[in-house]
Design a protein around this motif. Structure first.
Motif, PDB file in Angstrom:
ATOM      1  N   GLU A  10       0.708  -1.249  -0.121  1.00 12.88           N
ATOM      2  CA  GLU A  10      -0.252   0.390   0.222  1.00 12.88           C
ATOM      3  C   GLU A  10       0.524   0.956  -0.077  1.00 12.88           C
ATOM      4  O   GLU A  10       0.678   2.350  -0.303  1.00 12.88           O
ATOM      5  CB  GLU A  10      -0.584   0.259   1.696  1.00 12.88           C
ATOM      6  N   SER A  11       1.759   1.119   0.112  1.00 13.66           N
ATOM      7  CA  SER A  11       2.503   2.269   0.362  1.00 13.66           C
ATOM      8  C   SER A  11       3.196   3.263  -1.006  1.00 13.66           C
ATOM      9  O   SER A  11       3.487   2.067  -1.480  1.00 13.66           O
ATOM     10  CB  SER A  11       4.162   1.524   0.718  1.00 13.66           C
ATOM     11  N   PRO A  12       2.862   4.609  -0.680  1.00 18.31           N
ATOM     12  CA  PRO A  12       3.184   4.915  -2.220  1.00 18.31           C
ATOM     13  C   PRO A  12       4.488   5.190  -3.082  1.00 18.31           C
ATOM     14  O   PRO A  12       5.092   5.473  -4.079  1.00 18.31           O
ATOM     15  CB  PRO A  12       2.426   6.461  -2.558  1.00 18.31           C
ATOM     16  N   ASP A  13       5.401   4.563  -2.444  1.00 13.60           N
ATOM     17  CA  ASP A  13       6.281   4.956  -2.182  1.00 13.60           C
ATOM     18  C   ASP A  13       7.607   3.754  -2.637  1.00 13.60           C
ATOM     19  O   ASP A  13       8.831   4.002  -2.811  1.00 13.60           O
ATOM     20  CB  ASP A  13       7.590   5.038  -0.765  1.00 13.60           C
ATOM     21  N   THR A  14       7.064   2.351  -2.802  1.00 14.67           N
ATOM     22  CA  THR A  14       7.862   1.345  -3.239  1.00 14.67           C
ATOM     23  C   THR A  14       6.893   1.162  -4.274  1.00 14.67           C
ATOM     24  O   THR A  14       6.731  -0.376  -4.907  1.00 14.67           O
ATOM     25  CB  THR A  14       7.078   0.816  -2.526  1.00 14.67           C
ATOM     26  N   GLY A  15       5.951   2.074  -5.224  1.00 17.42           N
ATOM     27  CA  GLY A  15       5.996   1.303  -6.925  1.00 17.42           C
ATOM     28  C   GLY A  15       7.370   0.694  -7.250  1.00 17.42           C
ATOM     29  O   GLY A  15       8.470   0.885  -7.094  1.00 17.42           O
ATOM     30  N   GLY A  16       6.498  -0.414  -7.964  1.00 14.95           N
ATOM     31  CA  GLY A  16       7.685  -1.646  -8.416  1.00 14.95           C
ATOM     32  C   GLY A  16       7.700  -2.383  -7.980  1.00 14.95           C
ATOM     33  O   GLY A  16       9.120  -3.648  -7.933  1.00 14.95           O
ATOM     34  N   LEU A  17       7.568  -3.147  -6.134  1.00 15.98           N
ATOM     35  CA  LEU A  17       8.063  -4.096  -5.660  1.00 15.98           C
ATOM     36  C   LEU A  17       6.862  -5.452  -5.491  1.00 15.98           C
ATOM     37  O   LEU A  17       6.038  -4.389  -5.035  1.00 15.98           O
ATOM     38  CB  LEU A  17       8.576  -3.517  -4.009  1.00 15.98           C
ATOM     39  N   ARG A  18       7.382  -5.539  -5.654  1.00 17.17           N
ATOM     40  CA  ARG A  18       6.367  -7.193  -5.277  1.00 17.17           C
ATOM     41  C   ARG A  18       6.450  -7.917  -3.526  1.00 17.17           C
ATOM     42  O   ARG A  18       7.375  -8.292  -4.273  1.00 17.17           O
ATOM     43  CB  ARG A  18       5.762  -7.969  -6.703  1.00 17.17           C
ATOM     44  N   PRO A  19       5.836  -8.093  -2.451  1.00 19.86           N
ATOM     45  CA  PRO A  19       6.280  -8.301  -1.250  1.00 19.86           C
ATOM     46  C   PRO A  19       6.031  -9.511  -1.348  1.00 19.86           C
ATOM     47  O   PRO A  19       4.590 -10.163  -2.394  1.00 19.86           O
ATOM     48  CB  PRO A  19       5.335  -7.504  -0.473  1.00 19.86           C
ATOM     49  N   LEU A  20       6.391 -10.772  -1.508  1.00 19.99           N
ATOM     50  CA  LEU A  20       6.131 -12.178  -1.422  1.00 19.99           C
ATOM     51  C   LEU A  20       6.504 -12.754   0.175  1.00 19.99           C
ATOM     52  O   LEU A  20       7.861 -12.070   0.775  1.00 19.99           O
ATOM     53  CB  LEU A  20       6.743 -13.591  -2.160  1.00 19.99           C
ATOM     54  N   ALA A  21       6.162 -13.563   0.801  1.00 22.36           N
ATOM     55  CA  ALA A  21       7.032 -14.247   1.947  1.00 22.36           C
ATOM     56  C   ALA A  21       6.989 -16.157   1.992  1.00 22.36           C
ATOM     57  O   ALA A  21       5.336 -16.425   1.745  1.00 22.36           O
ATOM     58  CB  ALA A  21       6.204 -13.586   3.327  1.00 22.36           C
ATOM     59  N   VAL A  22       7.891 -16.104   2.238  1.00 21.51           N
ATOM     60  CA  VAL A  22       7.636 -18.067   2.114  1.00 21.51           C
ATOM     61  C   VAL A  22       7.957 -18.671   3.542  1.00 21.51           C
ATOM     62  O   VAL A  22       8.369 -18.292   4.441  1.00 21.51           O
ATOM     63  CB  VAL A  22       9.478 -18.365   1.595  1.00 21.51           C
ATOM     64  N   ASP A  23       7.248 -19.681   3.115  1.00 19.43           N
ATOM     65  CA  ASP A  23       7.256 -21.175   4.847  1.00 19.43           C
ATOM     66  C   ASP A  23       8.799 -21.613   4.302  1.00 19.43           C
ATOM     67  O   ASP A  23       9.230 -21.969   3.657  1.00 19.43           O
ATOM     68  CB  ASP A  23       6.619 -21.351   4.888  1.00 19.43           C
ATOM     69  N   LEU A  24       9.717 -21.387   5.230  1.00 17.93           N
ATOM     70  CA  LEU A  24      10.759 -22.334   4.954  1.00 17.93           C
ATOM     71  C   LEU A  24      10.678 -23.985   5.750  1.00 17.93           C
ATOM     72  O   LEU A  24       9.543 -23.830   5.588  1.00 17.93           O
ATOM     73  CB  LEU A  24      11.791 -22.879   5.973  1.00 17.93           C
ATOM     74  N   ARG A  25      11.256 -24.782   4.712  1.00 20.42           N
ATOM     75  CA  ARG A  25      11.186 -26.762   5.143  1.00 20.42           C
ATOM     76  C   ARG A  25      10.786 -26.886   6.885  1.00 20.42           C
ATOM     77  O   ARG A  25      11.618 -26.267   7.381  1.00 20.42           O
ATOM     78  CB  ARG A  25      11.883 -27.435   4.738  1.00 20.42           C
TER      79      ARG A  25
END
Length: 340
Positions: free
Chosen positions: A49-64
């Protein structure tokens, strides 16, 4: 809204969270020990939602072995490489990324950075495990206190594991997951609001056993009587298996942001989870004078040699500044990502 999908790589299948509608360079968040990607949900939503981070794609992973990822066994003799190689295999699918690692996840980022720096646009270390592992070393250069890593590994926890195994969701015991969350993951008194139950469930998603958490252990005659085994989570951070003392030799050198809470009691020069420090303050009997591990000092020494880094200390925050002080954390992270 955050969605989840299982992504198959050349190594395993991982559960990955994303924010629909975002596009651009991936920012991959990696959780710490006894947790999962759940701890990153508020950060991901705010970043999207931040207007300062256009062009970024947040992802989060569960480790094994955590969350919803496949519970593949962990070969601790490779240090944290079973995890970092999984992350690098994921980058083969999603492309080069900014990596953000918390606690043990910070060590995973360090190992990935050491092994394949060209795949990493930038690195952010959030209260990371020392580059010399957890327990069993002393001094800024991580000198082993015992050749076999005594004082580290899978034998250093007991009652907490039983609380996890029992699925204890109460705060009745000081070693229940909820109590540990309230007193060690964050500064005591932190209001976690409606997220607290989700964080407890995240902790309880940890796969248990000798191949997972905490791992196996070896008895030893030296105090405190346990040395690292060869399997499972805690042994991956034994200083006999995990040691990043040549990070300064890599090329290229992506920029590193080191964010830490000043009140952290887990990763600290006086850690309440380091058996040597507990012995020194009289909390464990029979202490033989083994010095505590100066974890923060060790991280700073390694990063000073590396050079291309910035340290941000967040006052009043403990082990989880992204949870405790989200505004301060996100401001530092966004500035770093925009500059990288």
């Amino acid at each position: 809204m955050i969605s989840a999908e299982r992504i198959s790589t050349a190594r395993t299948t991982l559960n990955v969270l994303s924010v629909p509608g975002t596009a651009g360079d991936p920012v991959l968040f990696i959780h710490g020990n006894v947790s999962s990607s759940t701890f990153w949900r508020p950060t991901m939503a705010a970043l999207a939602e931040s207007p300062d981070t256009g062009g970024l794609r947040p992802l989060a992973v569960d480790l094994r072995g955590f969350g919803e990822s496949d519970p593949a066994p962990v070969d601790a003799t490779r240090g944290l490489r079973d995890y970092s190689d999984d992350i690098l295999a994921l980058l083969d699918v999603i492309g080069p990324a900014h990596l953000v690692g918390w606690s043990m996840g910070g060590g995973v980022v360090l190992q990935a950075l050491r092994d394949r720096p060209e795949a990493i646009r930038s690195a952010t270390l959030v209260n990371p495990v020392s580059p010399y592992g957890f327990g069993g070393t002393t001094g800024p250069d991580g000198v082993l206190t015992h050749p076999d890593g005594t004082g580290s590994g899978g034998g250093t926890v007991t009652d907490f594991v039983e609380a996890l195994r029992a699925g204890d969701r109460s705060a009745d015991s000081p070693l229940s997951p909820r109590s540990v969350l309230r007193t060690a993951y964050v500064v005591p008194g932190t209001d976690l609001g409606e997220d607290e139950d989700a964080y407890v469930e995240s902790m309880l998603s940890t796969r248990l056993g000798e191949d997972h958490y905490p791992g196996d252990s070896v008895a030893t005659t030296a105090w405190p009587g346990v040395a690292p085994g060869k399997r499972g989570v805690l042994n991956t951070m034994a200083p006999t298996y995990f040691r990043i003392d040549d990070l300064h030799t890599i090329d290229p050198k992506p920029p590193i942001l080191w964010i830490r809470g000043t009140e952290d009691v887990i990763v600290s020069d006086t850690s309440l989870f380091d058996l040597a420090h507990l012995g020194a303050i009289g909390a464990l009997l029979g202490w033989d004078g083994t010095p505590a591990q100066p974890m923060v000092t060790q991280t700073r020494a390694v990063l000073d040699r590396y050079g291309n880094y910035r340290e941000v200390a967040i006052p009043g925050s403990g082990h989880s500044p992204h949870v405790e002080k989200p505004a301060e954390f996100r401001a530092a992270l966004v500035a770093h990502l925009c500059e990288a």
